[in-house]
Design an enzyme around this catalytic site. Structure first.
Site, PDB file in Angstrom:
ATOM      1  N   CYS A  18      31.439  16.649  42.706  1.00 23.32           N
ATOM      2  CA  CYS A  18      30.595  17.121  41.530  1.00 23.32           C
ATOM      3  C   CYS A  18      30.797  16.090  40.095  1.00 23.32           C
ATOM      4  O   CYS A  18      31.100  14.987  40.557  1.00 23.32           O
ATOM      5  CB  CYS A  18      30.945  18.299  41.239  1.00 23.32           C
ATOM      6  SG  CYS A  18      32.354  18.521  40.437  1.00 23.32           S
ATOM      7  N   ASN A  21      34.569  16.833  38.485  1.00 24.71           N
ATOM      8  CA  ASN A  21      35.642  17.282  39.417  1.00 24.71           C
ATOM      9  C   ASN A  21      36.491  18.223  38.451  1.00 24.71           C
ATOM     10  O   ASN A  21      37.876  18.256  38.548  1.00 24.71           O
ATOM     11  CB  ASN A  21      36.354  16.151  39.830  1.00 24.71           C
ATOM     12  CG  ASN A  21      37.685  16.427  40.869  1.00 24.71           C
ATOM     13  OD1 ASN A  21      38.516  15.671  40.873  1.00 24.71           O
ATOM     14  ND2 ASN A  21      37.233  17.331  41.707  1.00 24.71           N
ATOM     15  N   CYS A  23      34.961  21.540  38.042  1.00 23.31           N
ATOM     16  CA  CYS A  23      34.356  22.894  38.167  1.00 23.31           C
ATOM     17  C   CYS A  23      33.965  23.180  39.761  1.00 23.31           C
ATOM     18  O   CYS A  23      34.591  23.892  40.470  1.00 23.31           O
ATOM     19  CB  CYS A  23      33.147  23.366  37.292  1.00 23.31           C
ATOM     20  SG  CYS A  23      33.365  23.409  35.561  1.00 23.31           S
ATOM     21  N   ARG A  24      32.999  22.772  40.110  1.00 19.16           N
ATOM     22  CA  ARG A  24      32.397  22.812  41.568  1.00 19.16           C
ATOM     23  C   ARG A  24      33.202  22.181  42.610  1.00 19.16           C
ATOM     24  O   ARG A  24      33.680  23.049  43.540  1.00 19.16           O
ATOM     25  CB  ARG A  24      30.954  22.507  41.618  1.00 19.16           C
ATOM     26  CG  ARG A  24      29.964  23.006  40.667  1.00 19.16           C
ATOM     27  CD  ARG A  24      28.607  22.510  40.537  1.00 19.16           C
ATOM     28  NE  ARG A  24      28.623  21.406  39.899  1.00 19.16           N
ATOM     29  CZ  ARG A  24      27.669  20.441  39.463  1.00 19.16           C
ATOM     30  NH1 ARG A  24      26.757  20.718  40.028  1.00 19.16           N
ATOM     31  NH2 ARG A  24      27.818  19.326  38.919  1.00 19.16           N
ATOM     32  N   SER A  25      33.701  21.065  42.357  1.00 20.21           N
ATOM     33  CA  SER A  25      34.304  20.346  43.479  1.00 20.21           C
ATOM     34  C   SER A  25      35.601  21.045  43.830  1.00 20.21           C
ATOM     35  O   SER A  25      36.039  21.048  45.014  1.00 20.21           O
ATOM     36  CB  SER A  25      34.071  18.942  43.669  1.00 20.21           C
ATOM     37  OG  SER A  25      34.658  18.271  42.407  1.00 20.21           O
ATOM     38  N   ASP A 135      25.305  23.171  38.129  1.00 26.97           N
ATOM     39  CA  ASP A 135      26.251  23.014  36.935  1.00 26.97           C
ATOM     40  C   ASP A 135      26.749  24.229  36.108  1.00 26.97           C
ATOM     41  O   ASP A 135      25.817  24.523  35.510  1.00 26.97           O
ATOM     42  CB  ASP A 135      25.839  21.807  36.375  1.00 26.97           C
ATOM     43  CG  ASP A 135      27.130  21.143  35.237  1.00 26.97           C
ATOM     44  OD1 ASP A 135      27.798  21.977  35.132  1.00 26.97           O
ATOM     45  OD2 ASP A 135      26.854  20.213  34.673  1.00 26.97           O
TER      46      ASP A 135
END
Ligand code: 4NP
Length: 179
Positions: A18, A21, A23-25, A135
């Site tokens: 993401c 690196n 939050c999402r990934s 995001d």
């Protein structure tokens, strides 16, 4: 004829990507690690995550993301790092979260073989309501919950894809039959 079991592919290596690196990934990494562990495939599927940027290099995952993930039983332990050139060699699937991640990854890919490894997370979703993982950084609680909802769904689909890819075992004539 006696048959022997032959591994088609020994391992699948997954890199989630993401922007930051944090939050999402890292969440995708934690969700997928749990699914893989529960499926008994921990020695067959390797999982890591990275960011398009190095703005948060060395940081733990965002505290809001960690809190939301913890409520669902996930521990986000990874430390942020940027994508590196050799990731395109070391990983089999490089999975971005949104269109901009995909554009950036394609720009960073050193060759066409690497470009072919790039996928969008929602390609693996069963519930097709979203075509990207939004995001959550500037969102409220609902943004973080949505990330986890989307990742839990897509990671379940990705696990099935990995099982097919590992393909687990197939039979072939044993060496003894070839003599
Ligand atoms: P991620 O979220 O890409 O899911 O880790 C973000 C983290 C940080 C920023 C943006 C998005 N930022 O602007 O610092």
């Amino acid at each position: 004829m006696e048959r022997s079991l032959v591994m088609k592919e020994e391992k699948v290596r997954l890199l989630f990507v993401c922007l930051g690196n944090i939050c999402r990934s890292p969440s995708a990494e934690a969700v997928m690690k749990k699914l893989v562990k529960d499926a008994g495939l921990g020695d067959r599927i390797e999982i890591d995550s990275a960011g398009i940027t190095g703005y948060h290099e060395g940081d733990r995952a965002d505290s809001r993301m960690r809190a939301h993930a913890a409520r669902r039983g996930y521990s986000l332990d990874s430390i942020s790092r940027p994508v590196r050139q050799w990731d395109f060699h070391d990983f089999d699937l490089i999975i971005g979260m949104d269109d901009q991640n995909i554009t950036d990854l394609k720009r960073m890919a050193p060759d066409l073989e690497s470009v072919a490894k790039i996928h969008q997370m929602t390609e693996f979703s069963r519930n097709k309501l979203y075509d990207h993982v939004p995001d959550p950084y500037y969102s409220g609680a609902e943004g973080f919950e949505l990330v986890l909802d989307l990742l839990e769904d897509a990671c379940a689909g990705l696990l099935e894809y990995c099982k097919d890819r590992i393909c687990l075992l197939y039979t072939s004539p044993s060496p003894r039959d070839m003599r």
